[in-house]
Enzyme design. Structure first.
Site, PDB file in Angstrom:
ATOM      1  N   LYS A 124       0.827  -1.206   0.000  1.00  0.00           N
ATOM      2  CA  LYS A 124       0.000   0.000   0.000  1.00  0.00           C
ATOM      3  C   LYS A 124       0.865   1.261   0.000  1.00  0.00           C
ATOM      4  O   LYS A 124       0.456   2.301  -0.542  1.00  0.00           O
ATOM      5  CB  LYS A 124      -0.924   0.008   1.222  1.00  0.00           C
ATOM      6  N   ARG A 137       3.857  13.168 -14.582  1.00  0.00           N
ATOM      7  CA  ARG A 137       3.398  13.134 -15.975  1.00  0.00           C
ATOM      8  C   ARG A 137       2.351  14.203 -16.249  1.00  0.00           C
ATOM      9  O   ARG A 137       1.796  14.278 -17.336  1.00  0.00           O
ATOM     10  CB  ARG A 137       2.821  11.749 -16.296  1.00  0.00           C
ATOM     11  N   GLN A 142      -6.478  13.089 -13.169  1.00  0.00           N
ATOM     12  CA  GLN A 142      -6.696  11.751 -12.620  1.00  0.00           C
ATOM     13  C   GLN A 142      -6.508  11.701 -11.093  1.00  0.00           C
ATOM     14  O   GLN A 142      -6.762  10.680 -10.474  1.00  0.00           O
ATOM     15  CB  GLN A 142      -5.757  10.742 -13.300  1.00  0.00           C
ATOM     16  N   HIS A 147      -9.287   8.929  -5.424  1.00  0.00           N
ATOM     17  CA  HIS A 147      -7.954   8.344  -5.592  1.00  0.00           C
ATOM     18  C   HIS A 147      -7.085   8.575  -4.356  1.00  0.00           C
ATOM     19  O   HIS A 147      -6.531   7.628  -3.787  1.00  0.00           O
ATOM     20  CB  HIS A 147      -7.286   8.954  -6.826  1.00  0.00           C
ATOM     21  N   HIS A 150      -8.486   6.985  -1.042  1.00  0.00           N
ATOM     22  CA  HIS A 150      -8.320   5.531  -1.023  1.00  0.00           C
ATOM     23  C   HIS A 150      -6.885   5.149  -0.644  1.00  0.00           C
ATOM     24  O   HIS A 150      -6.661   4.281   0.208  1.00  0.00           O
ATOM     25  CB  HIS A 150      -8.676   4.960  -2.393  1.00  0.00           C
ATOM     26  N   TYR A 187      -3.741  -4.727 -16.341  1.00  0.00           N
ATOM     27  CA  TYR A 187      -4.366  -3.847 -17.334  1.00  0.00           C
ATOM     28  C   TYR A 187      -3.429  -2.686 -17.668  1.00  0.00           C
ATOM     29  O   TYR A 187      -3.224  -2.356 -18.842  1.00  0.00           O
ATOM     30  CB  TYR A 187      -5.698  -3.324 -16.796  1.00  0.00           C
ATOM     31  N   LYS A 204     -12.125  -1.037 -18.805  1.00  0.00           N
ATOM     32  CA  LYS A 204     -12.309  -0.107 -17.691  1.00  0.00           C
ATOM     33  C   LYS A 204     -13.586  -0.437 -16.918  1.00  0.00           C
ATOM     34  O   LYS A 204     -13.604  -0.418 -15.688  1.00  0.00           O
ATOM     35  CB  LYS A 204     -12.377   1.336 -18.216  1.00  0.00           C
ATOM     36  N   THR A 208     -13.885  -1.801 -12.927  1.00  0.00           N
ATOM     37  CA  THR A 208     -14.737  -1.119 -11.945  1.00  0.00           C
ATOM     38  C   THR A 208     -15.786  -2.074 -11.381  1.00  0.00           C
ATOM     39  O   THR A 208     -16.090  -2.042 -10.182  1.00  0.00           O
ATOM     40  CB  THR A 208     -15.434   0.102 -12.593  1.00  0.00           C
ATOM     41  N   GLN A 211     -14.159  -4.179  -8.778  1.00  0.00           N
ATOM     42  CA  GLN A 211     -13.974  -3.418  -7.543  1.00  0.00           C
ATOM     43  C   GLN A 211     -15.286  -3.301  -6.768  1.00  0.00           C
ATOM     44  O   GLN A 211     -15.310  -3.426  -5.533  1.00  0.00           O
ATOM     45  CB  GLN A 211     -13.408  -2.037  -7.868  1.00  0.00           C
TER      46      GLN A 211
END
Length: 286
Positions: A124, A137, A142, A147, A150, A187, A204, A208, A211
């Site tokens: 993690k 980048r 994103q 994100h 989590h 992926y 994608k 999801t 998840q």
């Protein structure tokens, strides 16, 4: 005020000096909670402040080779954690499928499970590189609340799980999540060699869905014993496990609806509208 501070100090001393699991006390980063808390603070500070300032007048870095290696290693690491964890928990002789209470068993299988759980905690921390790569980048679109929340929450949760709950009922969370990450990082690895896959909504959408299914299993895993009361496991922890997975399910479901169901509906409406317009134009031409 003095009584409050004394109570906090006594609680801290009890949890981190007396109640902690001696089987993991010597593992790096499983001592005091402060290094882990500091790590999370530095991560959030870099993502939302230091990183964007660093990249403000720079071109995005090309990290393709580095990310290919990273994604491949993540697949192997999570696969090892998942397989080792399952073999030494649900497929060992001293693990209860319905409810494994908090204990300090020291059988060979339990020691391997504890090591797999510790590796999951370390994974993690490694996962934070996902966001670092986004920053370097300049893929800031994103970096969403979902994100960063989590990633930060998982570090804190896995620290607590290792420190106090290693090898108990909460183990299933890490095992399932490891296999989900195998799919996810495979992926990412695949898209570097086949860029057309990145534009495939099927992949994608499938990830999801996996998840979401993960959170449903974990809600049942924590919610059923909470409701029926047959599990010798702290009710507060079952409640936290259930509500946290419910929260994550809600966030991912909201993303799924907006990204796939509503977008599909809009695409259908646009297609139907275009068909009607073409039909009308055809009549005019005639």
């Amino acid at each position: 005020m003095a009584l409050v501070l004394r109570s906090v100090f006594n609680t801290y001393t009890f949890c981190f000096k007396e109640y902690n699991d001696p089987r993991v006390e010597h593992f790096p980063l499983l001592g005091s909670p402060w290094p882990v808390i500091l790590l999370i603070i530095v991560y959030l500070k870099f993502v939302y402040n230091w990183g964007p300032k660093l990249m403000e007048n720079r071109k995005p870095y090309n990290l393709k080779t580095l990310m290919n290696v990273y994604n491949a290693l993540q697949v192997l690491l999570n696969l090892y954690i998942g397989v080792t964890g399952f073999l030494n928990s649900y497929f060992s002789e001293d693990y209860d499928w319905l409810c494994e209470p908090i204990n300090q068993k020291t059988s060979p299988a339990r020691r391997k499970l504890i090591m797999a759980t510790y590796l999951y905690f370390l994974s993690k921390i490694v996962d934070l590189l996902d966001t670092v790569f986004f920053v370097l980048r300049k893929k800031n679109n994103q970096i969403t609340f979902l994100h960063t929340y989590h990633h930060a929450a998982m570090i804190l949760a896995t620290y607590i799980a290792n420190k106090f709950l290693s090898g108990s009922h909460a183990t299933l969370l890490g095992l399932i999540n490891s296999f989900v990450h195998v799919i996810m990082y495979f992926y990412y690895f695949l898209t570097s060699f086949r860029p057309e896959v990145k534009n495939s909504l099927w992949w994608k959408k499938y990830i999801t869905q996996v998840q979401l299914f993960q959170f449903m299993i974990l809600m049942a895993h924590f919610g059923i014993p909470l409701l029926l009361g047959y599990c010798n496991y702290p009710t507060s922890l079952l409640f936290i496990g259930f509500t946290q997975n419910l929260f994550m399910f809600t966030l991912f479901a909201d993303f799924y609806i907006k990204a796939y169901l509503k977008s599909k509906k809009r695409k259908t409406e646009m297609t139907n509208g275009s068909s009607c317009l073409n039909h009308s134009l055809a009549k005019v031409v005639k």
